[in-house]
Design a protein around this motif. Structure first.
Motif, PDB file in Angstrom:
ATOM      1  N   ALA A  91      -3.518  23.278  -3.828  1.00 19.67           N
ATOM      2  CA  ALA A  91      -3.781  23.995  -3.777  1.00 19.67           C
ATOM      3  C   ALA A  91      -3.162  24.865  -2.826  1.00 19.67           C
ATOM      4  CB  ALA A  91      -5.681  24.770  -3.901  1.00 19.67           C
ATOM      5  N   SER A  92      -1.553  23.635  -1.949  1.00 17.79           N
ATOM      6  CA  SER A  92      -1.556  24.190  -0.576  1.00 17.79           C
ATOM      7  C   SER A  92      -0.384  24.303  -1.052  1.00 17.79           C
ATOM      8  CB  SER A  92      -1.889  23.901   0.697  1.00 17.79           C
ATOM      9  OG  SER A  92      -1.928  22.353   0.761  1.00 17.79           O
ATOM     10  N   ALA A  93       0.519  23.649  -1.587  1.00 15.93           N
ATOM     11  CA  ALA A  93       1.285  23.084  -2.318  1.00 15.93           C
ATOM     12  C   ALA A  93       2.728  24.587  -2.672  1.00 15.93           C
ATOM     13  CB  ALA A  93       1.745  22.044  -3.667  1.00 15.93           C
ATOM     14  N   PRO A  94       3.085  24.433  -2.021  1.00 17.75           N
ATOM     15  CA  PRO A  94       4.247  25.969  -2.665  1.00 17.75           C
ATOM     16  C   PRO A  94       4.679  25.568  -4.369  1.00 17.75           C
ATOM     17  CG  PRO A  94       5.051  24.400  -1.413  1.00 17.75           C
ATOM     18  CD  PRO A  94       4.285  23.864  -1.948  1.00 17.75           C
ATOM     19  N   SER A  95       5.418  27.203  -4.762  1.00 20.24           N
ATOM     20  CA  SER A  95       4.675  27.312  -5.723  1.00 20.24           C
ATOM     21  C   SER A  95       6.388  26.820  -6.298  1.00 20.24           C
ATOM     22  CB  SER A  95       5.233  29.127  -6.244  1.00 20.24           C
ATOM     23  OG  SER A  95       6.458  29.503  -5.645  1.00 20.24           O
ATOM     24  N   SER A  96       7.441  26.647  -5.397  1.00 22.64           N
ATOM     25  CA  SER A  96       8.397  25.555  -5.744  1.00 22.64           C
ATOM     26  C   SER A  96       8.672  24.271  -5.923  1.00 22.64           C
ATOM     27  CB  SER A  96       9.618  25.985  -4.651  1.00 22.64           C
ATOM     28  OG  SER A  96       8.890  25.623  -3.393  1.00 22.64           O
ATOM     29  N   VAL A  97       6.828  23.618  -5.646  1.00 22.55           N
ATOM     30  CA  VAL A  97       6.986  21.977  -5.866  1.00 22.55           C
ATOM     31  C   VAL A  97       5.683  22.190  -7.366  1.00 22.55           C
ATOM     32  CG1 VAL A  97       4.950  20.233  -5.466  1.00 22.55           C
ATOM     33  CG2 VAL A  97       6.089  21.582  -3.232  1.00 22.55           C
ATOM     34  N   THR A  98       6.479  21.908  -8.200  1.00 22.01           N
ATOM     35  CA  THR A  98       6.261  22.292  -9.598  1.00 22.01           C
ATOM     36  C   THR A  98       5.402  20.573 -10.413  1.00 22.01           C
ATOM     37  OG1 THR A  98       8.104  20.820 -10.297  1.00 22.01           O
ATOM     38  CG2 THR A  98       8.514  22.782  -9.922  1.00 22.01           C
ATOM     39  N   GLY A  99       5.253  19.085  -9.053  1.00 20.31           N
ATOM     40  CA  GLY A  99       4.425  18.322  -9.381  1.00 20.31           C
ATOM     41  C   GLY A  99       4.862  17.235  -8.738  1.00 20.31           C
ATOM     42  N   VAL A 111       8.109  13.405  -5.899  1.00 21.05           N
ATOM     43  CA  VAL A 111       7.864  14.800  -5.529  1.00 21.05           C
ATOM     44  C   VAL A 111       8.824  15.982  -6.958  1.00 21.05           C
ATOM     45  CG1 VAL A 111       7.151  17.127  -4.182  1.00 21.05           C
ATOM     46  CG2 VAL A 111       6.759  14.926  -3.850  1.00 21.05           C
ATOM     47  N   THR A 112       8.626  16.335  -8.002  1.00 24.42           N
ATOM     48  CA  THR A 112       9.448  17.046  -8.225  1.00 24.42           C
ATOM     49  C   THR A 112       9.642  19.087  -7.684  1.00 24.42           C
ATOM     50  OG1 THR A 112       7.589  17.917  -9.849  1.00 24.42           O
ATOM     51  CG2 THR A 112       9.595  16.128 -10.649  1.00 24.42           C
ATOM     52  N   ALA A 113      10.438  19.283  -7.806  1.00 27.15           N
ATOM     53  CA  ALA A 113      10.366  20.868  -6.950  1.00 27.15           C
ATOM     54  C   ALA A 113      11.641  21.666  -7.752  1.00 27.15           C
ATOM     55  CB  ALA A 113      10.954  20.357  -5.971  1.00 27.15           C
ATOM     56  N   LEU A 114      11.486  22.847  -7.415  1.00 27.94           N
ATOM     57  CA  LEU A 114      12.632  23.405  -8.118  1.00 27.94           C
ATOM     58  C   LEU A 114      14.251  23.642  -7.362  1.00 27.94           C
ATOM     59  CD1 LEU A 114      10.578  26.723  -8.569  1.00 27.94           C
ATOM     60  CD2 LEU A 114      11.101  24.963 -10.450  1.00 27.94           C
ATOM     61  N   PRO A 115      15.521  23.589  -8.264  1.00 26.06           N
ATOM     62  CA  PRO A 115      16.694  23.297  -7.666  1.00 26.06           C
ATOM     63  C   PRO A 115      16.862  24.668  -6.375  1.00 26.06           C
ATOM     64  CG  PRO A 115      16.978  23.527  -9.585  1.00 26.06           C
ATOM     65  CD  PRO A 115      15.185  24.106  -9.773  1.00 26.06           C
ATOM     66  N   GLY A 116      17.076  23.378  -4.991  1.00 24.10           N
ATOM     67  CA  GLY A 116      17.262  23.559  -4.191  1.00 24.10           C
ATOM     68  C   GLY A 116      15.716  24.144  -2.948  1.00 24.10           C
ATOM     69  N   ALA A 117      14.837  23.546  -3.504  1.00 25.20           N
ATOM     70  CA  ALA A 117      13.506  23.669  -2.445  1.00 25.20           C
ATOM     71  C   ALA A 117      13.188  21.768  -1.743  1.00 25.20           C
ATOM     72  CB  ALA A 117      12.245  23.878  -3.468  1.00 25.20           C
ATOM     73  N   THR A 118      14.089  21.017  -2.104  1.00 23.43           N
ATOM     74  CA  THR A 118      13.488  19.758  -0.921  1.00 23.43           C
ATOM     75  C   THR A 118      13.283  19.905   0.063  1.00 23.43           C
ATOM     76  OG1 THR A 118      15.518  18.258  -2.705  1.00 23.43           O
ATOM     77  CG2 THR A 118      14.801  17.584  -0.518  1.00 23.43           C
ATOM     78  N   ALA A 119      13.325  20.733   0.929  1.00 20.89           N
ATOM     79  CA  ALA A 119      13.156  20.831   2.267  1.00 20.89           C
ATOM     80  C   ALA A 119      11.701  21.347   2.136  1.00 20.89           C
ATOM     81  CB  ALA A 119      13.718  21.684   2.699  1.00 20.89           C
ATOM     82  N   ALA A 120      11.322  22.323   1.559  1.00 17.73           N
ATOM     83  CA  ALA A 120       9.795  23.018   1.249  1.00 17.73           C
ATOM     84  C   ALA A 120       9.167  21.971   0.414  1.00 17.73           C
ATOM     85  CB  ALA A 120       9.612  24.031   0.004  1.00 17.73           C
ATOM     86  N   ALA A 121       9.818  21.228  -0.331  1.00 18.52           N
ATOM     87  CA  ALA A 121       8.887  19.719  -1.001  1.00 18.52           C
ATOM     88  C   ALA A 121       8.500  18.571   0.143  1.00 18.52           C
ATOM     89  CB  ALA A 121       9.440  19.467  -2.139  1.00 18.52           C
ATOM     90  N   LYS A 122       9.429  18.436   0.751  1.00 18.33           N
ATOM     91  CA  LYS A 122       9.516  17.429   1.698  1.00 18.33           C
ATOM     92  C   LYS A 122       8.467  17.769   2.669  1.00 18.33           C
ATOM     93  CE  LYS A 122      13.342  13.962   1.363  1.00 18.33           C
ATOM     94  NZ  LYS A 122      12.055  12.782   1.510  1.00 18.33           N
ATOM     95  N   ALA A 123       8.335  18.716   3.305  1.00 17.64           N
ATOM     96  CA  ALA A 123       7.122  20.039   4.150  1.00 17.64           C
ATOM     97  C   ALA A 123       5.703  19.639   3.392  1.00 17.64           C
ATOM     98  CB  ALA A 123       8.435  20.624   4.460  1.00 17.64           C
ATOM     99  N   PHE A 124       5.354  19.734   2.803  1.00 18.18           N
ATOM    100  CA  PHE A 124       5.140  20.003   1.781  1.00 18.18           C
ATOM    101  C   PHE A 124       3.776  17.879   1.591  1.00 18.18           C
ATOM    102  CE2 PHE A 124       2.614  18.986  -2.126  1.00 18.18           C
ATOM    103  CZ  PHE A 124       1.251  18.663  -1.813  1.00 18.18           C
ATOM    104  N   ALA A 125       4.828  16.953   1.122  1.00 20.31           N
ATOM    105  CA  ALA A 125       4.520  16.510   0.966  1.00 20.31           C
ATOM    106  C   ALA A 125       4.283  14.681   1.935  1.00 20.31           C
ATOM    107  CB  ALA A 125       5.013  15.584  -0.188  1.00 20.31           C
TER     108      ALA A 125
END
Length: 311
Positions: A91-99, A111-125
């Motif tokens: 529930a706390s994952a940013p919308s740019s993280v897709t799975g 972790v899969t993320a939208l293009p350009g969202a690697t930093a946000a994905a690592k911040a979450f996971a």
């Protein structure tokens, strides 16, 4: 398999037999290795099952079964626990993280993320994950021909006693309508993506997916060849990807899916996945231009106590 995997008939038959043996070996080694089991996948280049082992002293256990063994740093249980932890804070994952999922070949969490969202994905996971950027996944429902739910359509998956299994979002996302060939027997979406339809009395049920006779539901290994039948793209084949994958669709998150590189598009939702040996694998959930996710068959049958039709 000739078109999508480049195999002639003898090669396809040989691959089917080898993959069946590999699936049985994987289950055997999962038990024999216990906490040292580090995942497994089928390597088409060598036609052998590759098994990860965290304890080097147990490599011989795997090789004795005919598998290729390699030492890995993480056990399958550790990787699965990481997925459970990510699921718990979905529930706390940013919308740019897709799975997210476990890559059995690389022995790591991805972790899969939208293009350009690697930093946000690592911040979450966390930093101890690999991020793969890809287009957003979507569920596949559209108006057309197959079985109808109002103005939308989906695809029949695999037949069971009294009906057939299909995707749960075909019910949930299309409102309160009933399939034109029966009535919903049950459905679950999001969280899961499965449903089944009790067909009308005049509907004839055959134990087929495309032209392949269904013979069972043994799960194929990652890397194994698999095909699907859908009402949009028809019969397409590819290989099984990572299992137990969490996918964040716009309509909700689904856990426990299996990825594949099989081609599928809108309208294929619910279509059946099967091996050429007749082992049912699951039903189309959704995907993007590179990946088609399917809901594993065993969970659907268990959830509703269904009996798979076999030929």
């Amino acid at each position: 398999m000739k078109r999508d995997l480049g195999l002639d008939a003898p090669a396809a038959r040989a691959l089917v037999a080898t993959q069946q043996a590999a699936a049985a070996t994987e289950e055997s080694l999962r038990t024999a290795l216990g906490s040292s089991f580090g995942g497994a996948y089928f390597d088409r280049a060598t036609s052998k099952l590759v098994v990860g082992v965290t304890d080097a002293s147990k490599l011989a256990v795997a090789t004795a079964k005919g598998a290729t063994a390699k030492v890995v740093s993480r056990s399958a249980a550790q990787l699965d626990s990481a997925i459970v932890a990510l699921d718990a804070k979905e529930a706390s994952a940013p919308s740019s993280v897709t799975g997210w999922y476990v890559d059995a070949i690389a022995n790591e969490v991805v972790v899969t993320a939208l293009p350009g969202a690697t930093a946000a994905a690592k911040a979450f996971a966390g930093q101890d994950v690999r991020v793969v950027e890809a287009d957003a996944p979507q569920t596949f429902v559209k108006g057309g021909d197959a079985y109808y739910i109002g103005g939308s359509r989906c695809s029949v998956g695999l037949t069971v006693s009294g009906g057939y299994v299909t995707a749960g979002h075909c019910d949930v996302l299309t409102g309160s309508g009933q399939p034109n060939n029966g009535r919903w027997g049950g459905s679950s979406f999001p969280g899961n993506d499965y449903a089944w339809v009790r067909t009308n009395s005049g509907v004839s049920l055959s134990p087929l997916v495309g032209s392949v006779t269904v013979k069972g539901s043994t799960s194929a290994a990652t890397g194994a060849a698999v095909c699907k039948a859908g009402s949009t793209t028809g019969w397409t084949c590819g290989t099984v990807g990572s299992k137990n994958q969490t996918v964040r669709y716009a309509e909700g998150t689904v856990t426990g899916l299996t990825a594949s590189n099989v081609r599928c598009q809108a309208g294929d939702s619910g279509g059946g996945f099967i091996t050429s040996a007749g082992q049912g694998q699951g039903v189309v959930s959704g995907g993007n231009t590179a990946t088609c996710y399917f809901q594993p068959l065993g969970e659907i049958l268990s959830a509703y106590g269904l009996s798979l039709l076999r030929g």
